[in-house]
Enzyme design. Structure first.
Site, mmCIF file in Angstrom:
data_model
loop_
_atom_site.group_PDB
_atom_site.id
_atom_site.type_symbol
_atom_site.label_atom_id
_atom_site.label_comp_id
_atom_site.label_asym_id
_atom_site.label_seq_id
_atom_site.Cartn_x
_atom_site.Cartn_y
_atom_site.Cartn_z
ATOM 1 N N GLN A 142 46.994 41.416 45.223
ATOM 2 C CA GLN A 142 46.964 42.838 44.904
ATOM 3 C C GLN A 142 46.625 43.000 43.420
ATOM 4 O O GLN A 142 46.965 42.130 42.607
ATOM 5 C CB GLN A 142 48.339 43.462 45.172
ATOM 6 N N HIS A 144 46.041 45.815 39.856
ATOM 7 C CA HIS A 144 46.209 47.092 39.157
ATOM 8 C C HIS A 144 44.838 47.577 38.693
ATOM 9 O O HIS A 144 44.053 46.804 38.136
ATOM 10 C CB HIS A 144 47.085 46.922 37.910
ATOM 11 N N GLU A 171 46.376 49.167 43.243
ATOM 12 C CA GLU A 171 47.378 50.130 42.790
ATOM 13 C C GLU A 171 46.944 50.737 41.454
ATOM 14 O O GLU A 171 46.497 50.021 40.562
ATOM 15 C CB GLU A 171 48.734 49.430 42.603
ATOM 16 N N GLU A 222 54.951 51.440 47.059
ATOM 17 C CA GLU A 222 55.886 50.349 46.793
ATOM 18 C C GLU A 222 56.826 50.636 45.624
ATOM 19 O O GLU A 222 57.739 49.857 45.368
ATOM 20 C CB GLU A 222 55.141 49.034 46.534
ATOM 21 N N GLN A 297 58.505 44.352 46.896
ATOM 22 C CA GLN A 297 57.839 43.879 45.689
ATOM 23 C C GLN A 297 58.939 43.371 44.762
ATOM 24 O O GLN A 297 59.754 44.153 44.278
ATOM 25 C CB GLN A 297 57.072 45.024 45.009
ATOM 26 N N ASP A 336 53.052 40.380 37.703
ATOM 27 C CA ASP A 336 52.264 41.520 37.250
ATOM 28 C C ASP A 336 52.475 41.863 35.783
ATOM 29 O O ASP A 336 51.503 42.089 35.067
ATOM 30 C CB ASP A 336 52.484 42.749 38.138
ATOM 31 N N SER A 363 51.658 41.143 42.478
ATOM 32 C CA SER A 363 51.824 42.543 42.878
ATOM 33 C C SER A 363 51.189 43.405 41.800
ATOM 34 O O SER A 363 51.612 44.534 41.554
ATOM 35 C CB SER A 363 53.298 42.891 43.086
#
Length: 555
Positions: A142, A144, A171, A222, A297, A336, A363
């Site tokens: 995943q 950002h 995200e 999330e 998460q 992250d 994440s």
């Protein structure tokens, strides 16, 4: 005193810019095996838990009550709790004990028992457990997608590139809260241009986030946080029950959702109750299970500096990921937020999840340069793509990404920017200029992007919400703008909201809109030659990095 030149050089090393602290159990500054952690226990009478981890029912706080009522499989609980923790740890790493059998034990533990089991394992053993216990066989990633200017064209282009590179979830968040509708829209459009089937979310305050999701502008959530002590919940005007209600609101409208927690949050908020970070995080994991949420998460997330400062802290972060998988839930395993000045240290931290593989290794791998990451920076960012791809190649492991060519990236970024330009035009939103499209096509980050009229953008974003624009309106705008293919892909994403197949544990969606989850892609690792095996085609994709010398070049 005359200084050693070696120590003078060492003092300037990046790692010595990090903060470290000795253990201080009384305030919770201890990663694992805290002296004040409760002794694991459970007593059940007439189907009710009357004692949990040393507490009598009359002394339960709201977290104990919630976990006791909904979070433990009581049928085998007393049997499992009687097994020595070291034996359960051995079972977790034993390839002859299949995951399907192991889960019967792990879902019957208490939080203190789970934390105690983790304390019996070293990092290698925890990684072995993670390899076996993650729910979905195929690992994923995943990212950002944010920027300092909340520039929607850059978000669309960055998301398209990230999808091309292999990220299955994207995200975003905002610098200016009222930009949220534009950010969500840009991410939705850009991701589908890059690769149909990508799931997207916009992390803002919960009411707005839920509204965006119900209008079809996002596909998952999330940032619904849970905590390991009662006082932290109370400070946030929340309880486990209110979080469970919010989770059901998302899921009932076809939005994939998971909770968020992380080792160190209670210490950071001043209410650790003298317990170890991992024990409190175990309570968070059990709350998530009790709420009926499919995943979590965790991996310390925004609190990573706290466990990162104490002995065994990064080991505890790995352990919290393992506990999540032990409770048969999807894990988006952190990595992250940046926590160290040392590239050696941050790489070592990521390898804890990258080598065994998790449902989402990051994440939030930053798909932008670090300065554009509005989630306070990421452990890896867009400038690290080549390093990450080489790590996959060096170790022959699937970290969810793949090499791409410059030509491919320029092409997909340009298309995403043009598609968003057409969507904004057909929805009568603020203008996206050709200059903005050109800049986003070749930009490294927001420093390369022209400024937008923020006042007009915010007015237009507010009108967009007042006009109740939905995903269906976006599909129409794409079709009317001449992008029927992207419109069809987005329509297929909307259909997922009706079927709900992507709400299964650990679900991702491939480019053909097939759902891959723990239901149809269950992790069956049982030692060498089992579990996830990289296909020859996937290995060719990973190993053929741009710049690698090809013998045919010299023929």
């Amino acid at each position: 005193m005359k200084r050693s030149k070696r120590f003078q050089v060492l003092a300037e090393r990046d790692v010595n810019k990090d903060g470290f602290i000795k253990e201080w159990p009384e305030v919770g500054l201890i990663a694992m095996d805290g002296p004040n952690d409760p002794t694991p226990s459970i007593k059940i009478q007439n189907g009710k838990v009357v004692e949990l981890d040393g507490k009598k029912r009359a002394d339960f706080d709201l977290i104990d009550s919630f976990i006791a009522e909904y979070g433990i499989e009581l049928t085998r609980a007393e049997e499992v709790m009687a097994i020595p923790s070291v034996d359960l740890a051995k079972m977790l790493v034993d390839v002859n004990v299949p995951r399907s059998e192991m889960v019967k034990y792990t879902i019957a533990m208490t939080p203190a028992k789970a934390a105690e089991v983790m304390g019996k394992m070293n990092v290698l053993e925890l990684m072995m457990a993670l390899t076996k216990m993650r729910p979905r066989k195929t690992p994923s990633n995943q990212c950002h997608v944010t920027n300092l200017k909340d520039h929607p064209v850059q978000i669309a282009a960055d998301s398209a590139e990230a999808a091309l590179r292999g990220f299955d979830e994207h995200e975003t968040t905002v610098g200016v809260v009222r930009y949220a509708p534009f950010n969500a829209l840009a991410l939705l459009v850009g991701s589908q241009v890059g690769r149909p089937g990508v799931l997207t979310q916009c992390a803002v305050e919960e009411a707005t986030e839920l509204q965006l999701g119900m209008r079809g502008l996002t596909a998952y959530a999330e940032t619904v946080s849970v905590y390991g002590t009662e006082q932290v919940f109370i400070d946030g005007d929340d309880t486990p029950w209110s979080k469970a209600f919010l989770a059901s609101a998302y899921a009932s409208r076809g939005l994939k959702m998971r909770f968020t927690s992380g080792t160190g949050s209670e210490v950071q908020m001043g209410y650790a109750e003298g317990k170890s970070m991992l024990y409190l995080e175990a309570r968070c994991v059990f709350i998530t299970k009790a709420a009926g949420v499919q995943g979590l998460q965790n991996g310390s997330i925004s609190c990573i500096g706290v466990p990162g400062a104490v002995p065994s802290g990064i080991r505890a972060v790995l352990a919290e990921n393992v506990i999540t998988t032990m409770l048969d839930m999807e894990v988006a395993s952190g990595n992250d937020q940046t926590f160290s000045h040392s590239p050696i240290r941050r790489t070592a931290r990521t390898l804890m999840q990258m080598i065994p593989g998790t449902d989402f290794i990051f994440s939030g791998y930053s798909a932008t340069p670090n300065y554009d990451n509005m989630f306070a920076g990421s452990n890896f960012d867009a400038d690290d793509y080549d390093d990450y791809n080489v790590l996959q190649r060096d170790l022959k492991l699937d970290g969810g990404l793949q090499p791409v060519t410059e030509e491919e990236v320029v092409k997909v970024r340009n298309k995403a920017a043009k598609v968003l330009q057409a969507v904004f035009k057909n929805l009568d939103l603020t203008e996206i200029t050709d200059e903005g499209v050109e800049a986003a096509t070749y930009a490294h980050g927001s420093k390369d992007m022209p400024d937008r009229n923020v006042v007009e953008d915010l007015k237009s974003a507010q009108e967009m919400m007042e006009r109740k624009i939905t995903g269906v309106d976006v599909i129409k705008a794409l079709h009317n703008g001449g992008y029927e293919g992207v419109a069809g892909d987005l329509l297929n994403m909307m259909k997922m909201r009706v079927s709900g197949d992507h709400l299964h544990t650990s679900a991702i969606i491939d480019e053909n809109f097939h759902v891959i989850s723990a239901v149809n892609n269950c992790n069956d690792y049982a030692g060498p030659g089992t579990g996830y095996q990289m296909s020859p085609e996937r290995w060719e994709q990973i190993k053929n990095i741009p710049g690698a010398i090809d013998a045919t070049d010299f023929e």
